[in-house]
Motif scaffolding. Structure first.
Motif, PDB file in Angstrom:
ATOM      1  N   GLY A  16     -20.046 -87.776 109.117  1.00 10.22           N
ATOM      2  CA  GLY A  16     -19.703 -86.376 109.314  1.00 10.22           C
ATOM      3  C   GLY A  16     -18.228 -86.097 109.099  1.00 10.22           C
ATOM      4  O   GLY A  16     -17.453 -86.979 108.698  1.00 10.22           O
ATOM      5  N   SER A  17     -17.853 -84.848 109.386  1.00 10.14           N
ATOM      6  CA  SER A  17     -16.485 -84.395 109.156  1.00 10.14           C
ATOM      7  C   SER A  17     -15.945 -83.663 110.378  1.00 10.14           C
ATOM      8  O   SER A  17     -16.704 -83.063 111.139  1.00 10.14           O
ATOM      9  CB  SER A  17     -16.427 -83.448 107.954  1.00 10.14           C
ATOM     10  N   LEU A  18     -14.633 -83.732 110.535  1.00  7.67           N
ATOM     11  CA  LEU A  18     -13.912 -82.972 111.538  1.00  7.67           C
ATOM     12  C   LEU A  18     -12.576 -82.543 110.949  1.00  7.67           C
ATOM     13  O   LEU A  18     -12.052 -83.212 110.048  1.00  7.67           O
ATOM     14  CB  LEU A  18     -13.651 -83.788 112.803  1.00  7.67           C
ATOM     15  N   ARG A  19     -12.024 -81.461 111.479  1.00  5.20           N
ATOM     16  CA  ARG A  19     -10.700 -81.004 111.053  1.00  5.20           C
ATOM     17  C   ARG A  19      -9.830 -80.820 112.285  1.00  5.20           C
ATOM     18  O   ARG A  19     -10.172 -80.066 113.197  1.00  5.20           O
ATOM     19  CB  ARG A  19     -10.801 -79.692 110.290  1.00  5.20           C
ATOM     20  N   LEU A  20      -8.716 -81.516 112.299  1.00  4.14           N
ATOM     21  CA  LEU A  20      -7.751 -81.396 113.378  1.00  4.14           C
ATOM     22  C   LEU A  20      -6.635 -80.444 112.959  1.00  4.14           C
ATOM     23  O   LEU A  20      -6.237 -80.407 111.792  1.00  4.14           O
ATOM     24  CB  LEU A  20      -7.144 -82.754 113.724  1.00  4.14           C
ATOM     25  N   SER A  21      -6.143 -79.703 113.943  1.00  5.47           N
ATOM     26  CA  SER A  21      -5.031 -78.787 113.717  1.00  5.47           C
ATOM     27  C   SER A  21      -3.954 -79.033 114.753  1.00  5.47           C
ATOM     28  O   SER A  21      -4.248 -79.422 115.885  1.00  5.47           O
ATOM     29  CB  SER A  21      -5.497 -77.336 113.829  1.00  5.47           C
ATOM     30  N   CYS A  22      -2.715 -78.797 114.365  1.00  2.00           N
ATOM     31  CA  CYS A  22      -1.594 -78.938 115.297  1.00  2.00           C
ATOM     32  C   CYS A  22      -0.537 -77.916 114.922  1.00  2.00           C
ATOM     33  O   CYS A  22      -0.160 -77.814 113.748  1.00  2.00           O
ATOM     34  CB  CYS A  22      -1.016 -80.342 115.221  1.00  2.00           C
ATOM     35  N   ALA A  23      -0.063 -77.187 115.916  1.00  2.92           N
ATOM     36  CA  ALA A  23       0.970 -76.188 115.686  1.00  2.92           C
ATOM     37  C   ALA A  23       2.217 -76.538 116.483  1.00  2.92           C
ATOM     38  O   ALA A  23       2.123 -76.886 117.661  1.00  2.92           O
ATOM     39  CB  ALA A  23       0.473 -74.812 116.083  1.00  2.92           C
ATOM     40  N   ALA A  24       3.358 -76.437 115.831  1.00  4.69           N
ATOM     41  CA  ALA A  24       4.635 -76.708 116.470  1.00  4.69           C
ATOM     42  C   ALA A  24       5.313 -75.399 116.846  1.00  4.69           C
ATOM     43  O   ALA A  24       5.231 -74.414 116.108  1.00  4.69           O
ATOM     44  CB  ALA A  24       5.531 -77.508 115.534  1.00  4.69           C
ATOM     45  N   SER A  25       5.984 -75.414 117.976  1.00  5.19           N
ATOM     46  CA  SER A  25       6.749 -74.249 118.409  1.00  5.19           C
ATOM     47  C   SER A  25       8.014 -74.727 119.096  1.00  5.19           C
ATOM     48  O   SER A  25       8.186 -75.907 119.378  1.00  5.19           O
ATOM     49  CB  SER A  25       5.919 -73.361 119.335  1.00  5.19           C
ATOM     50  N   ASN A  73       3.806 -74.421 106.206  1.00  8.89           N
ATOM     51  CA  ASN A  73       5.176 -74.346 106.714  1.00  8.89           C
ATOM     52  C   ASN A  73       5.459 -73.026 107.425  1.00  8.89           C
ATOM     53  O   ASN A  73       6.224 -72.986 108.385  1.00  8.89           O
ATOM     54  CB  ASN A  73       6.169 -74.554 105.574  1.00  8.89           C
ATOM     55  N   ALA A  74       4.844 -71.959 106.953  1.00 10.52           N
ATOM     56  CA  ALA A  74       5.066 -70.650 107.579  1.00 10.52           C
ATOM     57  C   ALA A  74       4.566 -70.632 109.023  1.00 10.52           C
ATOM     58  O   ALA A  74       5.116 -69.918 109.866  1.00 10.52           O
ATOM     59  CB  ALA A  74       4.385 -69.564 106.769  1.00 10.52           C
ATOM     60  N   LYS A  75       3.517 -71.416 109.307  1.00 11.34           N
ATOM     61  CA  LYS A  75       2.940 -71.476 110.653  1.00 11.34           C
ATOM     62  C   LYS A  75       3.411 -72.702 111.428  1.00 11.34           C
ATOM     63  O   LYS A  75       2.987 -72.904 112.567  1.00 11.34           O
ATOM     64  CB  LYS A  75       1.416 -71.490 110.572  1.00 11.34           C
ATOM     65  N   SER A  76       4.246 -73.532 110.820  1.00 11.53           N
ATOM     66  CA  SER A  76       4.681 -74.795 111.442  1.00 11.53           C
ATOM     67  C   SER A  76       3.471 -75.591 111.904  1.00 11.53           C
ATOM     68  O   SER A  76       3.436 -76.119 113.021  1.00 11.53           O
ATOM     69  CB  SER A  76       5.626 -74.529 112.626  1.00 11.53           C
ATOM     70  N   ALA A  77       2.478 -75.664 111.056  1.00  9.80           N
ATOM     71  CA  ALA A  77       1.212 -76.300 111.409  1.00  9.80           C
ATOM     72  C   ALA A  77       0.876 -77.432 110.452  1.00  9.80           C
ATOM     73  O   ALA A  77       1.250 -77.401 109.270  1.00  9.80           O
ATOM     74  CB  ALA A  77       0.083 -75.274 111.416  1.00  9.80           C
ATOM     75  N   VAL A  78       0.163 -78.391 110.976  1.00  8.01           N
ATOM     76  CA  VAL A  78      -0.328 -79.508 110.174  1.00  8.01           C
ATOM     77  C   VAL A  78      -1.814 -79.676 110.453  1.00  8.01           C
ATOM     78  O   VAL A  78      -2.279 -79.393 111.570  1.00  8.01           O
ATOM     79  CB  VAL A  78       0.453 -80.804 110.492  1.00  8.01           C
ATOM     80  N   TYR A  79      -2.546 -80.100 109.438  1.00 10.76           N
ATOM     81  CA  TYR A  79      -3.988 -80.232 109.545  1.00 10.76           C
ATOM     82  C   TYR A  79      -4.407 -81.618 109.049  1.00 10.76           C
ATOM     83  O   TYR A  79      -3.761 -82.203 108.178  1.00 10.76           O
ATOM     84  CB  TYR A  79      -4.681 -79.162 108.706  1.00 10.76           C
TER      85      TYR A  79
END
Length: 113
Positions: A16-25, A73-79
């Motif tokens: 199966g598949s999963l998607r992780l997200s991370c946002a920096a602030s 980069n606009a959201k400071s996010a990595v996936y």
């Protein structure tokens, strides 16, 4: 200080598949490197994948061809898109930010056989 909030873990069957997200602030830096590490029970925390501000990537050999790291980069996010998951991918996944060596709270990924 940089705060990292991650999400997207869970339980999935092998293949199966999963998607992780991370946002920096907070007081973020530019350029920077964001990425993911993982830690399985009784084992050391290890690199999964990293991506720089100009989108240069690095992957652990064990995930090459199955996982894809990307960023906004606009959201400071990595996936982290994780496909063809295997039971050995089971671990707590930590978001990472450099400079400063900041860590997210960790999100559990469990892959059942």
């Amino acid at each position: 200080q940089v705060q990292l909030v991650s999400s997207g873990g869970g339980l999935v069957q092998a293949g199966g598949s999963l998607r992780l997200s991370c946002a920096a602030s907070g007081r973020t830096f530019s350029p920077n490197t964001m990425g993911w590490y993982r830690q399985a029970p009784g084992k050391q925390r290890r690199l999964v994948a990293t991506i720089t501000s100009d989108r240069s990537t690095d992957y652990a050999d064990s995930v090459k061809g199955r996982f894809t790291i990307s960023r906004d980069n606009a959201k400071s996010a990595v996936y982290l898109q994780m496909n063809s998951l295997k039971p050995e991918d089971t671990a707590v996944y930590y978001c990472y930010y450099y400079p400063g060596n900041y860590w997210g709270q960790g999100t559990q990924v469990t892959v059942s056989s």
